[in-house]
Motif scaffolding. Structure first.
Motif, PDB file in Angstrom:
ATOM      1  N   ARG A  21       1.063  -1.017  -0.028  1.00 14.66           N
ATOM      2  CA  ARG A  21      -0.409   0.490   0.086  1.00 14.66           C
ATOM      3  C   ARG A  21       1.024   0.963   0.062  1.00 14.66           C
ATOM      4  N   ILE A  22       0.085   2.455  -0.800  1.00 13.02           N
ATOM      5  CA  ILE A  22       1.119   3.195  -1.248  1.00 13.02           C
ATOM      6  C   ILE A  22      -0.050   4.380  -0.530  1.00 13.02           C
ATOM      7  N   GLY A  23       0.347   5.335   0.756  1.00 15.84           N
ATOM      8  CA  GLY A  23      -1.353   5.777   0.428  1.00 15.84           C
ATOM      9  C   GLY A  23      -2.130   5.222   0.328  1.00 15.84           C
ATOM     10  N   GLU A  24      -3.309   5.048  -0.435  1.00 13.94           N
ATOM     11  CA  GLU A  24      -4.700   5.188  -0.922  1.00 13.94           C
ATOM     12  C   GLU A  24      -4.551   3.861  -1.960  1.00 13.94           C
ATOM     13  N   ARG A  25      -3.534   3.551  -2.584  1.00 19.36           N
ATOM     14  CA  ARG A  25      -3.215   2.866  -3.370  1.00 19.36           C
ATOM     15  C   ARG A  25      -2.820   1.468  -3.495  1.00 19.36           C
ATOM     16  N   ALA A  26      -2.893   0.408  -4.032  1.00 17.34           N
ATOM     17  CA  ALA A  26      -1.994  -0.622  -3.746  1.00 17.34           C
ATOM     18  C   ALA A  26      -1.845  -0.953  -4.909  1.00 17.34           C
ATOM     19  N   ILE A  27      -0.878  -1.513  -4.927  1.00 18.49           N
ATOM     20  CA  ILE A  27       0.344  -1.987  -5.488  1.00 18.49           C
ATOM     21  C   ILE A  27       0.652  -3.412  -5.507  1.00 18.49           C
ATOM     22  N   VAL A  28       0.569  -3.693  -6.809  1.00 17.21           N
ATOM     23  CA  VAL A  28       1.722  -4.935  -6.782  1.00 17.21           C
ATOM     24  C   VAL A  28       2.617  -5.153  -7.602  1.00 17.21           C
ATOM     25  N   VAL A  29       3.672  -5.425  -6.648  1.00 15.78           N
ATOM     26  CA  VAL A  29       5.040  -6.062  -7.921  1.00 15.78           C
ATOM     27  C   VAL A  29       5.313  -7.240  -8.171  1.00 15.78           C
ATOM     28  N   PHE A  30       6.177  -7.294  -9.187  1.00 17.47           N
ATOM     29  CA  PHE A  30       6.786  -8.809  -9.457  1.00 17.47           C
ATOM     30  C   PHE A  30       7.774  -8.449  -9.497  1.00 17.47           C
ATOM     31  N   ASN A  31       8.147 -10.124  -9.788  1.00 10.76           N
ATOM     32  CA  ASN A  31      10.208 -10.630 -10.140  1.00 10.76           C
ATOM     33  C   ASN A  31       9.427 -11.227 -11.026  1.00 10.76           C
ATOM     34  N   VAL A  32      10.191 -10.807 -11.767  1.00 11.29           N
ATOM     35  CA  VAL A  32      10.067 -11.795 -13.422  1.00 11.29           C
ATOM     36  C   VAL A  32      11.498 -11.926 -13.675  1.00 11.29           C
ATOM     37  N   GLY A  33      12.082 -12.801 -13.559  1.00  8.89           N
ATOM     38  CA  GLY A  33      13.301 -12.971 -13.815  1.00  8.89           C
ATOM     39  C   GLY A  33      14.746 -12.318 -13.339  1.00  8.89           C
ATOM     40  N   GLY A  34      14.041 -11.791 -12.033  1.00  5.84           N
ATOM     41  CA  GLY A  34      15.462 -10.531 -11.848  1.00  5.84           C
ATOM     42  C   GLY A  34      14.634  -9.066 -11.900  1.00  5.84           C
ATOM     43  N   GLU A  35      13.909  -9.314 -12.904  1.00  3.57           N
ATOM     44  CA  GLU A  35      13.102  -7.870 -13.673  1.00  3.57           C
ATOM     45  C   GLU A  35      11.791  -7.038 -12.269  1.00  3.57           C
ATOM     46  N   LEU A  39       2.062  -3.013 -10.435  1.00  4.64           N
ATOM     47  CA  LEU A  39       0.886  -2.386 -11.649  1.00  4.64           C
ATOM     48  C   LEU A  39      -0.293  -2.453  -9.880  1.00  4.64           C
ATOM     49  N   ASN A  40      -1.042  -0.911 -11.398  1.00  6.04           N
ATOM     50  CA  ASN A  40      -2.022  -1.072  -9.654  1.00  6.04           C
ATOM     51  C   ASN A  40      -2.640  -2.193  -9.988  1.00  6.04           C
ATOM     52  N   ASP A  41      -3.235  -3.414  -8.215  1.00  4.32           N
ATOM     53  CA  ASP A  41      -3.726  -4.120  -8.044  1.00  4.32           C
ATOM     54  C   ASP A  41      -5.048  -4.426  -8.631  1.00  4.32           C
ATOM     55  N   ARG A  42      -5.584  -3.250  -8.875  1.00  5.59           N
ATOM     56  CA  ARG A  42      -7.433  -3.290  -9.348  1.00  5.59           C
ATOM     57  C   ARG A  42      -7.167  -3.588 -11.117  1.00  5.59           C
ATOM     58  N   CYS A  43      -8.448  -4.388 -11.302  1.00  7.05           N
ATOM     59  CA  CYS A  43      -8.322  -4.803 -12.559  1.00  7.05           C
ATOM     60  C   CYS A  43      -9.177  -3.920 -13.835  1.00  7.05           C
ATOM     61  N   PRO A  44      -8.760  -3.309 -14.648  1.00  2.00           N
ATOM     62  CA  PRO A  44      -8.924  -2.014 -15.186  1.00  2.00           C
ATOM     63  C   PRO A  44     -10.951  -2.319 -15.458  1.00  2.00           C
ATOM     64  N   HIS A  45     -10.976  -3.697 -16.018  1.00  2.00           N
ATOM     65  CA  HIS A  45     -12.343  -4.252 -16.247  1.00  2.00           C
ATOM     66  C   HIS A  45     -13.079  -4.330 -15.375  1.00  2.00           C
ATOM     67  N   GLY A  46     -13.340  -5.363 -14.525  1.00  2.00           N
ATOM     68  CA  GLY A  46     -14.165  -5.659 -12.967  1.00  2.00           C
ATOM     69  C   GLY A  46     -13.440  -5.384 -12.236  1.00  2.00           C
ATOM     70  N   GLY A  47     -12.179  -5.003 -11.610  1.00  2.00           N
ATOM     71  CA  GLY A  47     -11.559  -4.335 -10.109  1.00  2.00           C
ATOM     72  C   GLY A  47     -10.762  -5.558  -9.319  1.00  2.00           C
ATOM     73  N   GLY A  48     -10.772  -6.970 -10.002  1.00  2.00           N
ATOM     74  CA  GLY A  48     -10.282  -7.713  -9.469  1.00  2.00           C
ATOM     75  C   GLY A  48      -9.078  -7.125  -8.967  1.00  2.00           C
TER      76      GLY A  48
END
Length: 137
Positions: A21-35, A39-48
């Motif tokens: 959580r950064i302020g009011e935002r839920a953010i998901v941080v991914f490690n893909v092969g060291g990179e 992304l915002n945790d909320r899907c822009p389609h239906g909010g999942g």
């Protein structure tokens, strides 16, 4: 944008993720092969919650019955409706208007960006500084 330390890099191993959580935002941080990607945790389609999504690869076909699989771990599938997003850009992998079974009126328009308008998961710059993962939000 302000920088926010969210974890030590070693605390998010390759193939893993962390919801922060950064302020009011839920953010998901991914490690893909060291990179690292955020992304915002909320899907822009239906909010999942994208933090609950499955990381997969890109399936493409150049002819019926022929498929190729690439970009393992770079495509994020929303757990609610299985919409897929490129984890590097946040862009929808497919045209959501053509994913429906029910037929609707259609028209031809030019421009690849038009097909993805409104269906982009919000992304945030991520860097590793002195062994810490830093998200700009």
């Amino acid at each position: 944008m302000a920088k926010h330390v969210v974890a030590r890099a070693a605390e998010i191993p390759p193939g893993q993720r962390r919801l922060v959580r950064i302020g009011e935002r839920a953010i998901v941080v991914f490690n893909v092969g060291g990179e690292f990607f955020a992304l915002n945790d909320r899907c822009p389609h239906g909010g999942g919650s994208l933090a609950c999504g499955v990381l997969t690869g890109l399936v493409e076909s150049d002819a019926p019955g022929r498929y190729s699989y690439s970009r393992r771990g770079e495509i994020l599938r929303c757990p609610w409706h299985a919409w897929e997003f490129d984890i590097r850009t946040g862009r929808s992998v497919c045209d959501p208007r053509r994913m429906k079974v029910r037929q609707w009126p259609a028209q031809v328009e030019t421009g690849a960006a038009l097909a993805q308008e409104g269906y982009v998961a919000e992304t945030f710059p991520v860097s590793v500084e002195d062994e810490y993962v830093v998200v700009e939000a």
